[in-house]
Design an enzyme around this catalytic site. Sequence first.
Site, PDB file in Angstrom:
ATOM      1  CD  GLU A  12      -2.843  -1.112   2.499  1.00 23.46           C
ATOM      2  OE1 GLU A  12      -4.002  -1.221   2.380  1.00 23.46           O
ATOM      3  OE2 GLU A  12      -2.240  -1.229   3.585  1.00 23.46           O
ATOM      4  CG  ASP A 212     -12.414  -6.564  -0.565  1.00 26.37           C
ATOM      5  OD1 ASP A 212     -13.338  -6.617   0.466  1.00 26.37           O
ATOM      6  OD2 ASP A 212     -11.375  -5.867  -0.179  1.00 26.37           O
TER       7      ASP A 212
HETATM    8  N1  ADE Z   1      -9.125  -4.235   3.534  1.00 27.43           N
HETATM    9  C1  ADE Z   1      -9.561  -4.622   2.552  1.00 27.43           C
HETATM   10  N2  ADE Z   1     -10.714  -5.142   2.079  1.00 27.43           N
HETATM   11  C2  ADE Z   1     -11.034  -5.284   3.296  1.00 27.43           C
HETATM   12  C3  ADE Z   1     -12.112  -6.099   3.945  1.00 27.43           C
HETATM   13  N3  ADE Z   1     -13.149  -6.864   3.120  1.00 27.43           N
HETATM   14  N4  ADE Z   1     -12.241  -6.267   5.375  1.00 27.43           N
HETATM   15  C4  ADE Z   1     -11.428  -5.737   6.100  1.00 27.43           C
HETATM   16  N5  ADE Z   1     -10.246  -4.939   5.802  1.00 27.43           N
HETATM   17  C5  ADE Z   1     -10.243  -4.965   4.411  1.00 27.43           C
END
Ligand code: ADE
Length: 244
Positions: A12, A212
């Site tokens: 990141e 996501d």
């Molecule tokens: N960081 C990126 N995606 C995530 C997720 N689904 N849950 C927690 N932290 C995250």
Amino acid sequence: MTLAIVSALPEELAAIDAALHTTRTESLAGRQWRFGRLGDEEVVLCLAGVGKVAAATTTALLLDRFAVRSLLFTGVAGGLGPGVAVGDVVVGREFLQHDMDASPLFPRWEVPLTGRSRFGADAPWADRLAAGARRVLAQPHAALAGFGIVQAPALHQGLILSGDQFIASGAVCRRLQAELPDALAVEMEGAAIAQVCADFDRPFAVLRTISDRADDQAHVDFPRFLREVAAPYSRDIVMATLQG
Ligand code: ADE
């Protein structure tokens, strides 16, 4: 005084790290603290590690030991709000620990003895970050097409949830959406940073690229998404913010 730029994972921070003119490095508490210049700005970069405790340790050291004037956190998050899509960007305005529950002693989500469940980002910092994000998102981003993302990325601003869980379940996602309908995204550090910054009365802002949808759908290739989309976004938006 120095500005801190922090991420959880090396991927990141990688693009910002590559742009840093490093002047010195310190090791403390299992972390590397890299001091230098980013454009005209004096900064310190640090990898916090993943989760609320790692973020809180990092933040407390930055604010106390390294006396930074303010903190910018950049990384990825899961999209929760309707219309918060992979490739979009969220600037946090409020933060809540979705796994904090000391009921019945204290109301659910309230951080005991603070009387608060939500902690706010610094409004001028978040405004600058949002303006930087708007400028960067207005440019075409060829890398998104490689992930099947055809729509132009959007900027969202509002509530981010944090907890010590990577959420990858439609059921958990729907529960969080039902319980906290204004939540835009979920991650694992923001609310911890917000609480420590409130303790020290020091400004902070958080930028998250949606990687996501926090559900059990097939996920994008996470490392490739970090490398090709999230890391360049972080660099470009942070640079645009510092220049703006
Ligand atoms: N960081 C990126 N995606 C995530 C997720 N689904 N849950 C927690 N932290 C995250």
